[in-house]
Design a protein around this motif. Structure first.
Motif, mmCIF file in Angstrom:
data_model
loop_
_atom_site.group_PDB
_atom_site.id
_atom_site.type_symbol
_atom_site.label_atom_id
_atom_site.label_comp_id
_atom_site.label_asym_id
_atom_site.label_seq_id
_atom_site.Cartn_x
_atom_site.Cartn_y
_atom_site.Cartn_z
ATOM 1 N N PHE A 129 -8.882 -10.421 -10.886
ATOM 2 C CA PHE A 129 -7.571 -9.830 -10.666
ATOM 3 C C PHE A 129 -6.493 -10.896 -10.484
ATOM 4 C CE2 PHE A 129 -11.022 -7.432 -8.611
ATOM 5 C CZ PHE A 129 -11.085 -6.382 -9.509
ATOM 6 N N PRO A 130 -5.257 -10.561 -10.881
ATOM 7 C CA PRO A 130 -4.149 -11.494 -10.671
ATOM 8 C C PRO A 130 -3.680 -11.475 -9.221
ATOM 9 C CG PRO A 130 -3.336 -9.479 -11.663
ATOM 10 C CD PRO A 130 -4.833 -9.345 -11.600
ATOM 11 N N GLU A 171 -5.339 4.069 -17.086
ATOM 12 C CA GLU A 171 -5.591 4.228 -15.658
ATOM 13 C C GLU A 171 -5.783 2.843 -15.065
ATOM 14 O OE1 GLU A 171 -8.758 3.559 -14.047
ATOM 15 O OE2 GLU A 171 -9.524 2.740 -15.925
ATOM 16 N N TRP A 172 -5.333 2.701 -13.817
ATOM 17 C CA TRP A 172 -5.617 1.457 -13.102
ATOM 18 C C TRP A 172 -6.231 1.828 -11.758
ATOM 19 C CZ3 TRP A 172 -7.176 -3.085 -13.762
ATOM 20 C CH2 TRP A 172 -7.104 -4.061 -12.758
ATOM 21 N N ILE A 173 -5.441 2.004 -10.718
ATOM 22 C CA ILE A 173 -6.013 2.347 -9.411
ATOM 23 C C ILE A 173 -5.262 3.503 -8.786
ATOM 24 C CG2 ILE A 173 -6.402 1.550 -7.052
ATOM 25 C CD1 ILE A 173 -7.123 -1.163 -8.171
ATOM 26 N N GLY A 174 -4.063 3.208 -8.284
ATOM 27 C CA GLY A 174 -3.300 4.220 -7.574
ATOM 28 C C GLY A 174 -1.878 3.756 -7.369
ATOM 29 N N PRO A 175 -1.093 4.492 -6.617
ATOM 30 C CA PRO A 175 0.350 4.252 -6.546
ATOM 31 C C PRO A 175 0.768 2.831 -6.200
ATOM 32 C CG PRO A 175 -0.174 6.358 -5.552
ATOM 33 C CD PRO A 175 -1.496 5.706 -5.877
ATOM 34 N N GLU A 194 2.619 0.921 -9.162
ATOM 35 C CA GLU A 194 4.054 0.642 -9.046
ATOM 36 C C GLU A 194 4.332 -0.814 -9.401
ATOM 37 O OE1 GLU A 194 7.628 1.167 -5.745
ATOM 38 O OE2 GLU A 194 5.605 0.636 -5.070
ATOM 39 N N LYS A 195 3.509 -1.724 -8.911
ATOM 40 C CA LYS A 195 3.693 -3.137 -9.208
ATOM 41 C C LYS A 195 3.597 -3.416 -10.705
ATOM 42 C CE LYS A 195 2.054 -5.347 -4.940
ATOM 43 N NZ LYS A 195 3.022 -6.463 -4.893
ATOM 44 N N LEU A 196 2.701 -2.696 -11.363
ATOM 45 C CA LEU A 196 2.496 -2.914 -12.794
ATOM 46 C C LEU A 196 3.528 -2.204 -13.662
ATOM 47 C CD1 LEU A 196 -1.399 -2.704 -12.793
ATOM 48 C CD2 LEU A 196 -0.003 -4.754 -13.148
ATOM 49 N N GLY A 197 4.325 -1.323 -13.067
ATOM 50 C CA GLY A 197 5.473 -0.740 -13.764
ATOM 51 C C GLY A 197 5.160 0.323 -14.796
ATOM 52 N N PHE A 198 3.990 0.946 -14.713
ATOM 53 C CA PHE A 198 3.593 1.898 -15.747
ATOM 54 C C PHE A 198 4.545 3.079 -15.890
ATOM 55 C CE2 PHE A 198 -0.972 0.545 -14.566
ATOM 56 C CZ PHE A 198 -0.898 -0.556 -15.411
ATOM 57 N N GLY A 244 -6.110 -5.746 -16.275
ATOM 58 C CA GLY A 244 -4.941 -5.174 -15.602
ATOM 59 C C GLY A 244 -3.611 -5.725 -16.050
ATOM 60 N N GLY A 245 -3.524 -7.043 -16.220
ATOM 61 C CA GLY A 245 -2.255 -7.656 -16.577
ATOM 62 C C GLY A 245 -1.802 -7.390 -18.000
#
Length: 368
Positions: A39-40, A213-217, A221-225, A197-198
């Motif tokens: 993970f980053p 899909e990634w994880i949750g809010p 939010e950080k990833l900007g989807f 993820g990145g």
């Protein structure tokens, strides 16, 4: 007060008493490990699991056992973390075991499988149901020692560029999805993609994929989807929990003194609780912010839930018929599943349901 001076007796002479240094400080060998993460650093909660472990071990040994953590890409790409450990490039990694289902579907059982256990059930099975030992029977054949190191809790179902109103809407959808969930989705016409993820955001933005899909809010939010795929579906039925884990090279593990093995196991348990608590604290606030920024949370339609459940049972039947290693662990895990959901619905579910109704009514103290 300086803890080290106190423990060695400095300043304790008022009563003529000298305290011995802790046994671990008297005979602690110097051990230096590298741990590569999948993970980053920007995903501080999930990446932080490995940093927590390193911190706890370092503090407990006054720095004698030192684990240096490296983010995805600093040593190897995130999805090659386990390979780096088994080959001996690094002593340890922090990852999600289901990233490696391409090697064998059995890898996924150390992380999560579709329609499996929730976090509490998974903890119970791992620590008291023999889960860790069963998993290590398999992972040891890969040159790895497995340690649970984090949990996200139940995840969201991901971000979609279009609405999903029925099972038919899944046909032809290109979706970033991890683990065995991809095989389940394939049965419903989805084209699964495994992307780190990145790399997810640019793939969504370019239209290379239609959903992810990634994880949750908090992480999403950080990833900007929400900026490129506004429909935010739930629940992530493929991840009723997600165990993050450490893999340790078996030779490196066997060379550790027993006291260091115990410390590392304890540190990983502590990091697991820390991660789940952190996500539980941060996700509610992040979800509210996402909605304010235009995200549209939607429940998966019931026909989608029923169809994916049925498809998952087909996948398990196919794997169990051909993979004894998978079947042995799966049978143990699912044998416990019926018991834990029987128990959780008796008291936990009824209490939570009542309190959720009160939350919807605006009756809780924090809403007044």
């Amino acid at each position: 007060m300086d803890r080290r001076k106190f423990l060695t007796g400095a300043g304790a002479g008022a009563a003529g008493v000298t305290l011995a240094a802790p046994a671990i400080a008297q005979s602690a060998p110097q051990v230096r490990w590298r741990c590569t993460s999948s993970f980053p650093k920007s995903l501080d909660t999930i990446y932080g699991g490995a940093e927590d472990v390193a911190k706890y071990v370092r503090e407990a040994t006054d720095g004698a056992f030192d684990i240096q953590v490296y983010a995805a890409g600093e040593i190897v790409p995130g999805l090659q973390a386990a390979d780096a450990v088994s080959s001996g490039t690094v002593e340890m990694c922090h990852t999600a075991a289901y990233y490696y289902v391409g090697k064998s579907p059995t890898w996924a059982l150390g992380a999560v499988v579709p329609f499996g256990l929730n976090a509490r059930g998974m903890f119970a099975w791992l620590y008291y149901g023999g889960g860790i030992d069963l998993l290590n029977e398999f992972y040891n054949t890969q040159g790895l020692h497995y340690l649970p190191t984090g949990n996200t809790g139940a995840q969201m179902g991901g971000w979609f560029s279009k609405e999903i109103n029925s099972v038919a809407d899944l046909n032809g959808l290109k979706m970033r999805i991890a683990g065995l969930a991809g095989r389940v989705m394939e049965k419903l016409g989805v084209v699964p993609q495994q992307i780190a993820g990145g790399d997810i955001y640019p793939a969504l933005e370019r239209g290379t994929i239609d959903a992810a899909e990634w994880i949750g809010p908090y992480d999403d939010e950080k990833l900007g989807f929400y900026q490129v795929a506004p429909y935010y579906y739930y629940p992530g039925w493929w991840e009723g929990n997600l165990v993050l884990n450490s893999f340790v090279n078996t030779e490196s593990w066997n060379q550790l003194p027993d006291i260091y093995k115990s410390l590392l196991e304890t540190a990983c348990r502590a990091a697991t609780i820390e991660m789940l608590a952190e996500y539980d604290f941060k996700n509610p606030q992040a979800l509210q912010r996402l909605v304010q920024q235009g995200a549209q949370p939607r429940p998966f339609p019931q026909d989608v839930m029923q169809a994916t459940f049925a498809a998952s049972q087909e996948v398990y039947a196919e794997i169990n018929a051909n993979d004894p290693a998978f079947k042995k662990i799966y049978d143990s895990m699912m044998g416990f599943q019926a018991q834990t959901y029987l128990w959780q619905q008796v008291s936990e579910y009824t209490f939570d349901t009542f309190m959720m109704i009160k939350q919807r009514e605006g009756a809780l103290a924090g809403q007044k």
